[in-house]
Design an enzyme around this catalytic site. Structure first.
Site, PDB file in Angstrom:
ATOM      1  N   TYR A  56      -1.092  -0.949  -2.145  1.00  0.00           N
ATOM      2  CA  TYR A  56      -1.907  -2.154  -2.073  1.00  0.00           C
ATOM      3  C   TYR A  56      -2.267  -2.602  -3.483  1.00  0.00           C
ATOM      4  O   TYR A  56      -3.441  -2.647  -3.860  1.00  0.00           O
ATOM      5  CB  TYR A  56      -3.167  -1.904  -1.229  1.00  0.00           C
ATOM      6  CG  TYR A  56      -2.861  -1.724   0.243  1.00  0.00           C
ATOM      7  CD1 TYR A  56      -2.592  -2.826   1.048  1.00  0.00           C
ATOM      8  CD2 TYR A  56      -2.789  -0.456   0.810  1.00  0.00           C
ATOM      9  CE1 TYR A  56      -2.280  -2.664   2.395  1.00  0.00           C
ATOM     10  CE2 TYR A  56      -2.489  -0.287   2.155  1.00  0.00           C
ATOM     11  CZ  TYR A  56      -2.232  -1.388   2.941  1.00  0.00           C
ATOM     12  OH  TYR A  56      -1.919  -1.240   4.274  1.00  0.00           O
ATOM     13  N   ASP A  99      -0.448   5.364   8.842  1.00  0.00           N
ATOM     14  CA  ASP A  99      -0.663   6.564   8.030  1.00  0.00           C
ATOM     15  C   ASP A  99      -2.115   7.000   8.167  1.00  0.00           C
ATOM     16  O   ASP A  99      -2.873   6.483   8.974  1.00  0.00           O
ATOM     17  CB  ASP A  99      -0.285   6.299   6.571  1.00  0.00           C
ATOM     18  CG  ASP A  99      -0.944   5.031   6.025  1.00  0.00           C
ATOM     19  OD1 ASP A  99      -2.061   4.703   6.479  1.00  0.00           O
ATOM     20  OD2 ASP A  99      -0.359   4.375   5.156  1.00  0.00           O
ATOM     21  N   GLU A 112       5.620  -1.101  12.151  1.00  0.00           N
ATOM     22  CA  GLU A 112       4.309  -0.575  11.775  1.00  0.00           C
ATOM     23  C   GLU A 112       3.246  -1.646  11.994  1.00  0.00           C
ATOM     24  O   GLU A 112       3.437  -2.815  11.667  1.00  0.00           O
ATOM     25  CB  GLU A 112       4.293  -0.112  10.324  1.00  0.00           C
ATOM     26  CG  GLU A 112       2.996   0.604   9.946  1.00  0.00           C
ATOM     27  CD  GLU A 112       3.060   1.278   8.590  1.00  0.00           C
ATOM     28  OE1 GLU A 112       2.266   2.207   8.363  1.00  0.00           O
ATOM     29  OE2 GLU A 112       3.907   0.888   7.759  1.00  0.00           O
ATOM     30  N   ASP A 127      -5.534   2.395   7.586  1.00  0.00           N
ATOM     31  CA  ASP A 127      -5.043   1.027   7.488  1.00  0.00           C
ATOM     32  C   ASP A 127      -3.928   0.693   8.456  1.00  0.00           C
ATOM     33  O   ASP A 127      -3.816  -0.438   8.936  1.00  0.00           O
ATOM     34  CB  ASP A 127      -4.579   0.724   6.057  1.00  0.00           C
ATOM     35  CG  ASP A 127      -3.309   1.480   5.712  1.00  0.00           C
ATOM     36  OD1 ASP A 127      -3.305   2.730   5.808  1.00  0.00           O
ATOM     37  OD2 ASP A 127      -2.312   0.839   5.327  1.00  0.00           O
TER      38      ASP A 127
END
Length: 625
Positions: free
Chosen positions: A226, A77, A471, A74
């Protein structure tokens, strides 16, 4: 340097900051698609263009007796989270459906379709039975305690699944939407594959609808990363809308219309659109059906959906008179939150562009007047230009685009030397000690990545440990592909999703015949929204240290004759003091308690105190059952 020279340079800088004419949208489009290749898991193809990546996650699913290789990581990571991955694929597909012709002109349609298929191939594997869906591989807790290249992964690769005993209507619904949208992408070039995707989509929608529940209750390891805050009503409607567009079957339009109240489709008025909350996307898709003259007996309900789509657009434009207007930074960027704010900017920019192209000559109706489709597109362009460098810092927030861009993206693979350059194993500890805290640019260019972006003051710190700002995620880039393709095409580059010449003529007829019912001033406020009425009174005032404070009592009344309002969300702006009787939540304020509701004819009260006029209070969302 003289004063005149300083003034001239300042003026030149201001012109440079404000002018987006020098933007190379085609180049940015190419890079936005390229970034997705850095996020690939599994056996990489021979035409892989991000050369510093290699195969990874080759045993995913083996312990569960299923092949779960492939798919996307995603963000920075090495976890494969199902909900954001599915949203990424849905938005890539919508981008191609809306602006595939423009992508083709830029030479990028093939790459975009490959990116979509990389995701859908994984979803086919993850859906081995009609009522089984694997929703995650790996877990955020073990992964976030480790800084390691995906090629070296030693963290847990446990797979987590949904089934009839462990439902997840949000995740199954979003995956159904992704496969339905993708089936349209491949309908001409690969009809057999499109049919396969459509079969999976229908099964997943039935699974999501029949066995209802939030996926993060069934896969609790996903909750901290999430979590399904908005629930699953939006995903069920989202899937139904996409299935109607993909099949033309009336049962899905019936579902979209008949569940509009109960699932919140016509009750939610929000300015956020992203991997968790799909209501604005549903509302624009429903408006498309209406504008294309395909509403049939459901025109009245779809007009209410369209009014909510207008609310979204008006909130972005700042034309709601304070009732839901999106905050902006001094430099003009929409601002929602400090952690990865740009996810909402890219998704809103795409949605505004797609909606503007659907409106033809129609206008959206706002509290402060109407807005032309060109205004929506112009504002979307301003947000894209900001991201690409037309901002007070002169920083591009797309890695690899422009002269000044983030060099220390928070990304495991990009921040550690490529396994192809140095195949020596990098452990979790070594990754943190040798690479995470290392000063200087990442050794590998995360080309095309859209990072989290600046704060509410346009400030940005390019540091690897500043994950809130540096990120990047797949769902930042997926909608950005579409709006970049739109802008690269220039004038006359409008979207064509679901439209033919007959549709264009039908749209004009719908606008002409229904102008009053759709767009009159009386309809600016959703008639169903008036079922939830807010009244405010100042009940007390006092002076303290030279300031006059007032105690306000706000009453929210459900005027529905026979339906209960559930999951009521309240929006409050210009509040400068404490509030009692409401709890702060992700999307505004909610009533306290486990399952609060307001019965037909009932009311709830909350109180706030501040030294100012009454706050702006409005209903953000609710479900009527």
């Amino acid at each position: 340097m003289g004063l005149l020279a300083i003034l001239v340079l300042a003026a030149m800088a201001q012109v440079s900051y404000c002018d987006g004419s020098a933007m190379d949208y085609g180049k940015a489009l190419s890079k936005s698609i390229l970034f997705l290749e850095a996020q690939r898991s599994g056996v990489l193809p021979g035409n892989q263009r991000i050369s510093w990546r290699a195969n990874s996650g080759l045993l995913d699913g083996k312990a569960n007796g299923v092949d779960l290789t492939g798919g996307y990581y995603d963000a920075g990571d090495n976890v494969k989270f199902g909900l954001p991955m599915a949203f990424t694929v849905t938005m890539m597909s919508w981008s191609v459906l809306e602006y595939g012709e423009q992508m083709g002109a830029a030479g990028e349609l093939g790459h975009a379709m490959e990116a979509i298929k990389w995701g859908t191939d994984y979803f086919v594997k993850a859906h081995p039975e009609p009522n089984v869906l694997y929703g995650e591989v790996g877990d955020g807790d073990t992964d976030h305690n480790c800084w390691q290249r995906p090629e070296d992964m030693t963290t847990s690769r446990q797979a987590y699944r949904l089934d009839t005993q462990h439902p997840g209507s949000d995740l199954a619904g979003e995956t159904a939407a992704a496969m339905a949208a993708a089936s349209l992408v491949f309908r001409r070039s690969n009809p057999g594959y499109a049919n396969q995707l459509l079969q999976h989509s229908k099964q997943l929608f039935d699974f999501a609808d029949k066995y209802r529940g939030r996926y993060d209750a069934s896969i609790p390891v996903a909750r901290n990363y999430y979590g399904s805050i908005s629930g699953y009503g939006d995903e069920l409607l989202w899937a139904a809308a996409w299935l109607f567009h993909a099949t033309g079957e009336g049962q899905y339009l019936d579902y979209l219309a008949n569940h509009a109240d109960a699932l919140g489709g016509t009750g939610w008025s929000t300015s956020e659109f992203g991997w968790d909350i799909k209501y604005p996307g549903v509302q624009v898709l429903a408006a498309k059906i209406l504008l294309q003259g395909k509403a049939g007996a459901h025109a009245a309900v779809l007009r209410r959906y369209r009014q909510k789509a207008d609310f979204f657009a008006c909130s972005c434009l700042g034309k709601q008179w304070g009732s839901g207007d999106v905050q902006r930074t001094p430099g003009g960027l929409m601002y929602h939150q400090k952690w990865n704010n740009l996810q909402f900017v890219t998704s809103a920019s795409f949605l505004l562009a797609a909606y503007s192209d659907s409106l033809a000559s129609a206008h959206v109706q706002c509290s402060s007047g109407s807005a032309a489709p060109s205004e929506l597109l112009a504002f979307a362009k301003s947000q894209v230009d900001y991201i690409l460098g037309s901002n007070p810092r002169g920083t591009s927030y797309m890695v690899g685009y422009g002269n000044v861009y983030p060099r220390e993206a928070h990304h495991r693979g990009a921040s550690i030397v490529s396994v192809k350059s140095n195949p020596a194993f990098v452990s979790c500890h070594d990754g943190y000690s040798s690479w995470y805290g290392r000063k200087g640019s990442n050794p590998n260019l995360l080309d095309g990545a859209i990072v989290g972006g600046p704060d509410e003051h346009d400030n940005f710190s390019d540091e690897r440990n500043n994950y809130e700002q540096t990120e990047a995620t797949t769902y930042n880039s997926a909608p950005f592909m579409g709006v970049l393709a739109r802008l690269a095409a220039g004038h006359g580059g409008g979207g064509r999703f679901g439209r033919s010449l007959s549709d264009e003529l039908a749209t004009a007829a719908v606008e002409r015949d229904n102008q009053t019912s759709i767009l009159s001033a009386a309809d600016v406020e959703d008639k169903h929204a008036s079922l939830m009425v807010i009244e405010q009174k100042a009940t007390r005032s006092w002076t303290e240290k030279g300031r006059t404070y007032r105690r306000y009592v706000a009453t929210v009344t459900n005027r529905s004759p026979n339906k209960t309002a559930h999951e009521l969300h309240i929006g409050i702006a210009k509040l400068y003091g404490p509030v009692w009787g409401l709890d702060k939540a992700r999307y505004g304020y909610v009533l306290p308690g486990a399952a609060p509701s307001v019965p037909a004819g009932g009311s709830v009260v909350f109180v706030y105190v501040h030294a100012a006029p009454p706050a702006n209070v409005w209903v953000t969302g609710y479900k009527l059952v």
